[in-house]
Design an enzyme around this catalytic site. Structure first.
Site, short mmCIF file in Angstrom:
data_model
loop_
_atom_site.label_atom_id
_atom_site.label_comp_id
_atom_site.label_asym_id
_atom_site.label_seq_id
_atom_site.Cartn_x
_atom_site.Cartn_y
_atom_site.Cartn_z
N HIS A 14 10.71 -9.99 -3.99
CA HIS A 14 11.91 -9.60 -3.26
C HIS A 14 12.11 -8.08 -3.41
CE1 HIS A 14 15.81 -10.22 -1.35
NE2 HIS A 14 16.29 -9.31 -2.18
N CYS A 48 -14.73 35.78 -4.27
CA CYS A 48 -15.68 34.68 -4.45
C CYS A 48 -17.10 35.15 -4.73
CB CYS A 48 -15.66 33.77 -3.22
SG CYS A 48 -15.85 34.65 -1.66
N ASP A 89 17.84 -16.43 -3.34
CA ASP A 89 17.33 -15.35 -4.20
C ASP A 89 18.02 -15.33 -5.56
OD1 ASP A 89 15.90 -14.69 -1.93
OD2 ASP A 89 17.31 -13.14 -1.31
#
Length: 841
Positions: free
Chosen positions: A37, A636, A73
Site C-alpha cells: 500500500h 588535457c 487496509d
C-alpha cells in the site's frame, strides 16, 4: 478460484492497494495474503493514497506491506519504508524515485521474512488513521481561497489523474506541472480564472497563479476539454496548425500570387491548392523570380528563398505568406533573466537558467546551485540544476527539431550561414565571453580572450565551411553491366547528440564538440561542467540570436551523475561526445550500450615530454614550462612527465625555477597576471594531496607544492625531481601546475622511449632535439595521438585531435568525416628559428 487453490500457494502477494481481498484464501490456514500500500499506514488508507500524501502537504511519503484482513487496509503491518517529499515532487516523482524501486525490494524482503518465519504482525495504531476515497474529476476543482502552498499541493496531488481544474473562458482547463515560485512577480499577460480573486499571469515560463497569501505557483502545462495539451506559456499564442480565414484584401493577394505561380508554371492548367511549386517544374531560378514579382506587388511582404522551400504547395504557401503579412510569423522575443555584474570595466550579462527548446527556463523541480569565482571564493550566481525531467524535455526538443523541424529541412549551405553568423556574434561578444570565462573558471583573461574564446570562434568558422562539402561517393560494382546498376553512398546526420564537456576550457570544449555536430546537421543537448556553466549559457543566448531554430541547441547545467548519466543512457540520443576522466568515460560506454549509441571519448593523459641534450635549451625551458603550466596546468595534453637527459638535467631545473620566480600569480583579470587560480576548491585540495604523496614517496620537491596565501584557490607552480617510474606522481595525472621531472642516461634513446610509453594513456607527447632524424624516430615510436617536436600546445582547428589507449578514441577538429588515421603528419616551420617545428597527429 478453485484453480487458484489447486496450485497450493502458500502466499498470495497483492502488489497494489485493493479493497477486494479473496476471503476464502485468507481463511485457509495454509494461505495468507500480503498487500503493498503506497502510504505509511494508518494514514491515507484507500485507493488514492499517494495523491493525498501530496494534497495534504505531508513531509514524508512511503509504503506499507501489511497482512490482508477483512477491513479496508487495516491489517497488521509487516514492514514500512518512508522517504522525504520534495517541495515540488509529483506522484510520478515519488513513484519513480522511491515507491516503485524500493517497493520491489521490500516485497522480496517480506517474502523472505515469511519464508524464514520471521515476519512480524504489528497491529495498526488507531491514532492518525485516515481514509480517503478515490478522487474523481468533479471533485478536483481548485478552490482559490487558499495559500499558494495549498494550491500547489492540490494541483500536484491530482497530477496526472484526475487532474486539478479551473474554469477559464467558459471551459474546463486542467492544470499540470506545478511548482512554488519564490521570486519577484514576473512580466506576463493577465488571464482571468473563475473563482480566483486575482488574475493569473501567462509568462514565458508558464502560468503564474496567486494564493490568498500573495505567494505564487507556476503551472507548466494546460489541457483543454478536447484533450489538447499546451505549454501554459503558449496560452495566448496563435495556433499555426489551424487554417486562417482570409480577409478580402488577403484573398485578393492570394489570387495575385496564384497568377504569379501560373505565369511561372505555364505547363500547369490550373493552380490548385495542392499544386506543388517544384514538382510542377519550377527551379531555384523560378524561386527568385516569384519572390521578386510578389515583392513588386506587395512591398510590405518580405519573403526569403527558404520560405518557398518550407511551403512548396500553393495552399501552404498562401497560409505562410498571410501570416507574414499579418506579422504573426515573427519569432517571439527571447526573454532572458540575467545575472548582471560590473567587472573588468564592463557590465556582463549572464543567463543562469536551463536552455531548452529555445527558451531559458528554471529547472523542472526548481533546484539551483551556486557557481563560485575561484579568484576569491565568492558566489557569482545561483544556476538552475537540471533534473531528469529537464533531460527528457531537452532530448524531446532536439529530436523534434531534427525529425520535424525547420532544421531537418534546412539545406547545408543555410546551416553554414547560421554557423558563420554565430561565430560573428561570438566575436562581437568576445570580451564579455572572456570575462565570464575568467571569473567562472579562473582562466587568465588574456588567455581566455586568445584561446578559450578565440579558438572557439575559429572552430565555428572552420566547420561552417564544411557544411556544404559533406559528400558521398559513387561506387562501381561487379553487377553494373549489363543491368546498369548504380551504387552510391550518402553521409547523413545521425540525430540527437549528447555532449558532456569538462571545466578546464568551458567554451572551447563546447565549440570543439558542437561545431562539427551542427555542421553535419545533428541537434544537440549539451551538459557543461557543473562548476563552469556560465559561458555555455551565454553561448545559448547567442545561438538563439543567430537564428538557430528552437530545439537544435539545448544546454543543461547540473550534476554529471544525474544529467550526464541520463543522457548517456537515453534511448533517443544517438551519439555521446565526452571529454573528462577515464573512469567516467568507461561508465558512459557502459550506459551507451543500452541502445548501441555511438561514442567518442577524450579522456585522461600522462603525456611524456622528452628533452635531449642537443636541444636549444632556452627554448626547451620556455616551451617545457608552457607544456606544464599553460592554463594553470588544467590542460588535457599537459606534459605530465618530463624526461630530461642527464647532462643538461641540473641546468634545465635551475632555469625552470628561475623562470617560475618571475611569474606573477594573481587576479586573472589583471592583464599582467601569468598564473591564475585553480578551477575550484576540491581540485586545489586534490593537487595539494598529490604533492604530499610525491614527497612521501621520496621525490624531491624543488619548488612550490603549497597553496598561495591569499583569497581564492591559488597554487604555487610546482617542480618535482628525482621521480622514479614506480611513484604515484610518475603514473597519475595531476591536471595542475606540477612539473614532474625524471632524468635519463645520455644517449639512451630506446630506454627513455620505453619509460615514456609505460603508461596506459596515449593522448599527447613531445620531444626537443635539433636532430630531425631522432625526432622523427621518436615521433614514430611514441604511443600518443599527438607528438609535438620542438613545440608544444600548438593545436589548430584544421588538425585532428584525440588519443588512444585509455585516453579514449575518436577525433575532434580536422577534416569532417575523414577516415580515422593512425598517423597523420603536419609540419609547421617557425620562421624565427632554423629548428624544424613539427606536430605529428
Amino acid at each position: 478460484e478453485c484453480s487458484y487453490k489447486s496450485v497450493g500457494a502458500e502466499l498470495n502477494v497483492l502488489p497494489f492497494c485493493t479493497q477486494f481481498i479473496p476471503m476464502d484464501v485468507i481463511d485457509c490456514p495454509k494461505h495468507g495474503s500480503i498487500i503493498y500500500h503506497p502510504s505509511i499506514l494508518p494514514r491515507h488508507r484507500g485507493a488514492s493514497a499517494i495523491n493525498w500524501t501530496l494534497i495534504q502537504g505531508d513531509k514524508k511519503a512511503g509504503f506499507t506491506i501489511f497482512w490482508a484482513d477483512d477491513g479496508l487496509d487495516t491489517g497488521p503491518i509487516l514492514l514500512q519504508r518512508e522517504c522525504d517529499v520534495g517541495q515540488n515532487d509529483t506522484v510520478d516523482d515519488l513513484y519513480n524515485r522511491f515507491l516503485f524501486p524500493e517497493g520491489i525490494k521490500a516485497m522480496v524482503e517480506a517474502v523472505h521474512l515469511i519464508a524464514d518465519g520471521k515476519a512480524p504482525r504489528i497491529p495498526q495504531p488507531k491514532e492518525g488513521a485516515t481514509y480517503e476515497g478515490i478522487q474523481k474529476k468533479e471533485n478536483a476543482e481548485i478552490s482559490w481561497n487558499q495559500p499558494a502552498a495549498a494550491l500547489h499541493n492540490w494541483i500536484r496531488g491530482h497530477d496526472k489523474v484526475p487532474g486539478a481544474w479551473a474554469t477559464i473562458d467558459g471551459q474546463v482547463v486542467t492544470f499540470y506541472g506545478s511548482s512554488l515560485l519564490d521570486a519577484s512577480v514576473p512580466a506576463g499577460q493577465e488571464l482571468a480564472i473563475k473563482g480566483a480573486s486575482r488574475p493569473g499571469l501567462v509568462t514565458k515560463n508558464g502560468l503564474v497563479v496567486f494564493g490568498n497569501d500573495g505567494k505564487m505557483v507556476l503551472v507548466r502545462n494546460l489541457q483543454f476539454e478536447d484533450g489538447k495539451m499546451i505549454p501554459a506559456s503558449k496560452y495566448f499564442s496563435v495556433d499555426e496548425t489551424t487554417t486562417l480565414e482570409l480577409t478580402e484584401e488577403e484573398k485578393k493577394m492570394a489570387e495575385d500570387i496564384r497568377a504569379i505561380w501560373k505565369g511561372i508554371l505555364s505547363n500547369v492548367a490550373v493552380i490548385e491548392d495542392s499544386t506543388d511549386f517544384f514538382k510542377s517544374g519550377a527551379s531555384s531560378m523560378h524561386v527568385v523570380r516569384m519572390l521578386e514579382e510578389i515583392k513588386q506587388k506587395y512591398s510590405g511582404l518580405q519573403l526569403q528563398n527558404e520560405d518557398v522551400y518550407m511551403a512548396t504547395k500553393f495552399a501552404d504557401f498562401i497560409q505562410m505568406a498571410v501570416r507574414k503579412f499579418r506579422g504573426e510569423d515573427k519569432e517571439e522575443e527571447l526573454v532572458i533573466d540575467y545575472i548582471s555584474k560590473n567587472v573588468n570595466n564592463m557590465t556582463v550579462n549572464m543567463p543562469y537558467q536551463c536552455f531548452i527548446n529555445g527558451h531559458f527556463i528554471n529547472a523542472d523541480d526548481g533546484k539551483t546551485y551556486d557557481t563560485i569565482n575561484p579568484a576569491d571564493g565568492s558566489i557569482i550566481a545561483s544556476v538552475s540544476s537540471a533534473s531528469l525531467a529537464d533531460v527528457d524535455k531537452a532530448v524531446a526538443a532536439a529530436k523534434e527539431a531534427f525529425e520535424n523541424g525547420e532544421w531537418g529541412r534546412m539545406n547545408a549551405r543555410e546551416r553554414g550561414r547560421l554557423m558563420y553568423r554565430l561565430a560573428d556574434l561570438m566575436e562581437e561578444h568576445q570580451e564579455e565571453l572572456a570575462t565570464i570565462e575568467s571569473i567562472d573558471s579562473g582562466a587568465v583573461y588574456t588567455l581566455a580572450l586568445k584561446t578559450h574564446v578565440g579558438m572557439s570562434v575559429q572552430t565555428f568558422r572552420y566547420f561552417a565551411g564544411w557544411c556544404d562539402k559533406i559528400q558521398g561517393a559513387t561506387i562501381p560494382i561487379n553487377q553494373a553491366r549489363p543491368n546498369h546498376n548504380l551504387t552510391f553512398t550518402k553521409k547523413e546526420p545521425i540525430g540527437v547528440c549528447a555532449i558532456v564537456i569538462p571545466w578546464n576550457y568551458p567554451l572551447m570544449m563546447l565549440a570543439w564538440k558542437s561545431a562539427a555536430c551542427l555542421a553535419a546537421g545533428n541537434t544537440l543537448v549539451l551538459k557543461p561542467a557543473q562548476v563552469t556553466p556560465l559561458t555555455s549559457l551565454k553561448f545559448a543566448e547567442l545561438s538563439a540570436k543567430a537564428g538557430f531554430p528552437k530545439g537544435v541547441i539545448n544546454i543543461l547545467p547540473g550534476s554529471g551523475g544525474l544529467v550526464g548519466q541520463h543522457l548517456s543512457e537515453h534511448p533517443d540520443v544517438r551519439k555521446v561526445g565526452f571529454t573528462g576522466s577515464t573512469p567516467t568515460g568507461k561508465q558512459i560506454m557502459k550506459s551507451a550500450a543500452t541502445n548501441l549509441k555511438k561514442v567518442s571519448l577524450e579522456l585522461g593523459g600522462k603525456s611524456p615530454l622528452i628533452i635531449f641534450n642537443d636541444c636549444e635549451l632556452d627554448r626547451a625551458v620556455k616551451m617545457g614550462m608552457g607544456a606544464v603550466y599553460f592554463n594553470k596546468g588544467e590542460n588535457c595534453i599537459a606534459a605530465g612527465r618530463l624526461f630530461v637527459e642527464e647532462s643538461i638535467h641540473d641546468e634545465f631545473v635551475r632555469k625552470v625555477v628561475e623562470e617560475i620566480k618571475k611569474m606573477k600569480i594573481g587576479d586573472p583579470l589583471d592583464r599582467s597576471t601569468d598564473h591564475g587560480p585553480q578551477n575550484h576548491k576540491a581540485h586545489l585540495e586534490k593537487l595539494l594531496q598529490y604533492c604530499e604523496t610525491g614527497v612521501k614517496e621520496g621525490a624531491t620537491l624543488v619548488y612550490g607544492g603549497r597553496q598561495v596565501r591569499r583569497p581564492g584557490f591559488f597554487m604555487e607552480p610546482t617542480v618535482f625531481t628525482d621521480v622514479e617510474d614506480h611513484m604515484y606522481i610518475a603514473q597519475e595525472e595531476s591536471f595542475g601546475p606540477v612539473m614532474v621531472i625524471s632524468k635519463f642516461k645520455n644517449g639512451d634513446v630506446d630506454g627513455v622511449l620505453r619509460r615514456a610509453n609505460t603508461t596506459e594513456y596515449g593522448l599527447a607527447s613531445g620531444v626537443f632535439t635539433k636532430d630531425i632524424s631522432k625526432a622523427l624516430y621518436i615521433s614514430e615510436k611514441l604511443e600518443a595521438g599527438t607528438v609535438f617536436i620542438n613545440t608544444y600546445n600548438k593545436t589548430d582547428v584544421a588538425a585532428p585531435f584525440g588519443g588512444f589507449k585509455q585516453s579514449g578514441f575518436g577525433k575532434d577538429l580536422g577534416k569532417l568525416f575523414s577516415p580515422s588515421l593512425i598517423s597523420h603528419l603536419t609540419v609547421q616551420i617557425n620562421e624565427e628559428t632554423t629548428l624544424p617545428v613539427v606536430q605529428c597527429v
